[in-house]
Write an enzyme that holds these catalytic residues in place. Structure first.
Site, short mmCIF file in Angstrom:
data_model
loop_
_atom_site.label_atom_id
_atom_site.label_comp_id
_atom_site.label_asym_id
_atom_site.label_seq_id
_atom_site.Cartn_x
_atom_site.Cartn_y
_atom_site.Cartn_z
CD1 TRP A 326 -3.06 1.34 0.80
CD2 TRP A 326 -1.53 2.27 1.92
NE1 TRP A 326 -3.57 2.46 1.21
CE2 TRP A 326 -2.69 3.32 1.97
CE3 TRP A 326 -0.44 2.89 2.94
CZ2 TRP A 326 -2.63 4.46 2.51
CZ3 TRP A 326 -0.27 4.17 3.30
CH2 TRP A 326 -1.54 5.18 3.13
CG HIS A 327 3.44 2.22 3.27
ND1 HIS A 327 2.91 1.15 3.76
CD2 HIS A 327 3.36 3.07 4.16
CE1 HIS A 327 2.51 1.47 5.22
NE2 HIS A 327 2.85 2.75 5.15
N GLY A 328 3.60 1.65 -1.44
CA GLY A 328 4.52 2.02 -2.58
C GLY A 328 4.73 0.66 -3.48
CG PHE A 477 2.34 6.29 0.73
CD1 PHE A 477 3.66 5.97 -0.37
CD2 PHE A 477 2.66 6.63 1.88
CE1 PHE A 477 4.78 5.98 0.34
CE2 PHE A 477 4.11 6.76 2.34
CZ PHE A 477 5.14 6.41 1.46
#
Lengths: 477, 327
Positions: A326-328, A477
């Site tokens: 989800w962060h990247g 994000f």
């Protein structure tokens, strides 16, 4: 528009004055103003992506109504399926397409066989991961009958695009935020004052701590192979404080701003560096994201599988890998999540002593707090190296130089005395840990002239010691 | 009826609270805005390198024949006072080729009689990335030169100087009004004739102490950056050539401790880039004084920056080059 920008300093008072000037009973007018302001706020980044946010809002608004009206389960499922495909499809297209296409090509050596994949040259819309998760959770909650679908399009569009939390959270649930758009907001002086204080505290964390610390982190992480282990350890610890202050600073400003308009947003951080374990860390860090993944990823796995330690561990690893992703769109982020899952699963290993079942977390509560804080902090900082490093090779270089205590260029603080803002932050937060933010403590302890002196000192610090203006890390994000 | 009365009283109390809040907010923020306004005004009133260059440009822009671009090494090495052609020195600390080029493109129309351009090619220039830590200068360039180096749309706040780097400008204000032992003394070209402070002055120009002092130098090779920077630099040369300008590429002197610490590979690659450019463009002239023995310890502020005495020597050498090329 950034919260730490001059534009926002003009935008906020103008919208606030108009909002309350409209009248205290004209909720729909107030909501219309909020919607226009939110779209303007978002459109300043790139007006073309306004279409995407409108489309996302419309899809889930209609899906909600569709689920509510349908009598048959299959039809409800079809609506939900459409919402999930839409939201994940948008995320996939804008955020993950190139990552997966490249991974797929590498896995099957496609280019070696004479084929190539077409990479997309598209920019990531700001806050996409935040608002798609918010709209998706609405449809799921309607399907699960946790909330009634709303028929008020204006309120729903406001819920999706509410500018204080639109681009970097907190990720609000419909059952918590949506009803607030339907009720009359009264101007509560105490809440508004507290909102302003929280904004100031958030700005301090972002502008003074995160942006200054970023200078040192960037300097050391630019050439890790040139620096000694001590310097890289120092930079890695500072990076933890950078992302903490950057993101929790944003959350504080968002929550404070919402208070000015009579809204209550969820708490997103709770002094995460005081965690006793990695598991506890995720109850204190980006709380709304953790809850989202717990409710919509982890819990469904657990419900559908046997509740054994093994199945819970598998569910944990999957959830944490998704949290990382989800962060990247990078394997380093996935590893960031998986690395923590390893220790979280170890902390949950069941141990039976004299017929009673315990786990490692239980024993951690029996150890003095400073020792457990060091344990969890060391692991979190280590995982943050993967968060910050652009490649595994870079993370490996940093870790190997730290653990082998390698020699390199002489150690310097890089930011001189400004490093003292980090211990100042820690002291203030720890000292006032039962409050939402340290300034909350002032109201009951000091009279107005003393409080104003303290506020002016912080305004001075904000202006005088502001670091170079950096974008909020979590925007990407 | 009682409910209605209750709602009405809540509404009235909300209104009263709102008015009270507005009053308190105005009282709180007014001094902040006034003080900020005062700081911004004070910063803009400071005599600086940039403000004097702006003045010079406004007064004599039409007569300018040579424009000099580069980093602090060039800023402190070229004093237009000693140059025969009318020269403007637009170099400043941390300024790399990308900023040079943006400034040149933004200012060229204001110099109708421009004949030549001076660019810097110091030892490590081609292997240092273009990104600069001098982010605040974008506001300075926008305010004083009217050139957008942000490479994005600008907003009114981009013109505010103090907020662009409060630490830097607070220090500048403190130094100007309170405690500068060696105040800046600018000539009309924006060259600081009192720029003697630096490491070597602190070491009292003691040869032994200078020899022992650590040298700040980049020895890390970066051929990827080199490829990009060299290609970018060639675009700059091609642009100047298309404008019919003579190009002077200079490498200001460095003290022998610095010269000895250079990475020979980086140096060799820099020289081969310059050699290739010379082969391709006839309008290029060089002045490399990196090993020039005319520069002695007393000419330096530190290992790679000249003081005003050194600048005089260097500027005269540059002037000879200009005269030789009939500038």
């Amino acid at each position: 528009m950034l919260f730490n920008s001059f534009s926002f300093g003009l935008f906020l008072p103008v919208v606030l004055i108009l909002y309350w000037a409209i009248g205290f009973k004209r909720i729909r007018w107030q909501n219309t103003l909020l919607l226009i302001a939110s779209y303007y706020f978002y459109g300043l980044w790139d007006w073309r992506f306004l279409g995407l946010i409108v489309a996302s809002s419309l899809v889930d608004y209609l899906v909600g109504i569709g689920i509510g009206r349908s009598k048959k389960l299959n039809k409800k499922k079809a609506f939900l399926f459409f919402s999930i495909v839409w939201n994940l499809g948008v995320l996939f297209l804008f955020k993950y397409y190139n990552f997966f296409a490249e991974g797929f090509a590498n896995l099957f050596h496609i280019s070696a066989q004479g084929y190539t994949y077409q990479s997309l040259n598209i920019i990531l819309p700001v806050g996409l991961s935040f608002y798609t998760f918010q709209t998706m959770s609405y449809s799921i909650d309607v399907y699960r009958k946790r909330i009634e679908p709303t028929r008020d399009a204006l309120n729903f569009f406001c819920f999706v695009s509410f500018f204080p939390q639109l681009v970097a959270g907190p990720i609000e649930r419909a059952r918590s935020l949506l009803p607030q758009f339907s009720i009359e907001r009264k101007f509560d002086m105490a809440s508004v004052k507290d909102g302003l204080r929280q904004i100031m505290w958030g700005l301090f964390k972002k502008i003074v701590v995160a942006d200054n610390v970023a200078l040192a982190v960037n300097a050391y992480y630019a050439e890790p192979s040139e620096h000694q282990g001590l310097s890289l350890l120092y930079a890695s610890i500072l990076f933890f404080f950078q992302i903490y202050c950057d993101f929790s600073g944003y959350s504080d400003i968002a929550i404070g701003t919402a208070k000015l308009f009579g809204f209550k947003l969820s708490k997103n951080f709770n002094i995460p560096y005081l965690s006793r374990s990695v598991s506890e860390f995720w109850q204190r860090w980006h709380i709304t994201l953790t809850k989202w993944f717990t409710d919509y990823v982890y819990a469904p796995f657990i419900r559908s599988w046997k509740r054994s330690y093994f199945s819970r561990t598998v569910a944990l690893f999957i959830t944490m890998a998704f949290i990382g992703l989800w962060h990247g769109a990078n394997w380093t982020f996935v590893f960031f999540g998986v690395f923590q899952a390893i220790f979280m699963s170890l902390e949950r290993v069941p141990i039976t002593i004299k017929g009673r079942s315990y786990n490692f977390n239980y024993f951690l509560t029996k150890i003095p707090l400073p020792l457990t804080v060091v344990y969890s902090f060391a692991l979190i900082v280590t995982s943050c190296i993967f968060f910050r490093a652009e490649t595994f090779a870079m993370a490996e270089t940093i870790l190997s130089r730290i653990f082998s205590w390698s020699d390199g260029r002489p150690f310097t603080y890089e930011i001189g005395y400004r490093i003292l803002f980090v211990p100042l932050l820690v002291l203030l937060e720890v000292f006032t840990r039962k409050k939402n933010h340290p300034f909350e403590y002032l109201e009951k302890r000091f009279n107005r002239p003393t409080r104003w002196i303290i506020y002016y000192i912080f305004v001075f610090i904000l202006i005088r010691y502001a670091g170079p203006k950096e974008e909020f890390i979590y925007f990407q994000f | 009826m009682p409910d209605q009365k209750k709602n009405l009283s809540i509404s009235n109390s909300s209104k009263n609270n709102w008015r009270k809040f507005l009053l308190i907010a105005v009282m709180f923020f007014t001094p902040v805005i006034i003080i900020y306004g005062f700081l911004e005004y004070s910063v803009r009133s400071l005599p600086t390198h940039f403000s004097l260059i702006k003045k010079y440009m406004e007064e004599e822009g039409e007569d300018i024949e040579i424009a000099v671009f580069g980093s602090s090494q060039v800023q402190h090495a070229v004093n237009p006072e000693y140059l025969s052609p009318n020269t403007i020195n637009l170099s400043s600390a941390g300024q790399h080729h990308n900023t040079d080029f943006t400034l040149l493109e933004g200012l060229i129309d204001r110099f109708p009689n421009l004949k030549g351009i001076v660019f810097e090619a110091s030892y490590g220039h081609f292997e240092i990335p273009h990104n600069s830590k001098y982010y605040w200068k974008h506001s300075v360039f926008l305010h004083y030169y009217g050139v957008n180096t942000f490479h994005r749309k600008t907003y009114p706040q981009d013109r505010l100087l103090f907020i662009s780097h409060p630490g830097k400008f607070s220090e500048a204000l403190t130094n100007h009004f309170l405690r500068d032992s060696l105040p800046d003394v600018y000539n009309k070209f924006g060259f600081d004739k009192n720029q003697y402070h630096g490491r070597y002055r602190k070491l009292q120009y003691d040869t032994l102490a200078v020899k022992k002092a650590a040298v700040k130098i980049n020895t890390r090779p970066d051929t990827q950056v080199l490829a990009y920077n060299a290609s970018y630099f060639e675009d700059m040369i091609a642009y100047c050539t298309a404008q019919g300008l003579e190009i002077f590429i200079i490498s200001p002197p460095t003290y022998k401790t610095y010269t000895a610490a250079r990475n020979p590979d980086i140096l060799e690659r820099r020289d081969s880039v310059l050699h290739a450019l010379k082969e391709k463009y006839e309008s290029i002239h060089f002045l490399n004084t990196e090993k020039d023995s005319d520069f002695r310890l007393l000419h330096f502020r530190n290992e790679n920056h000249l003081n005003p005495d050194g600048a005089e020597v260097f500027s005269k050498k540059l002037d000879s080059l200009f005269l030789h090329n009939e500038m």
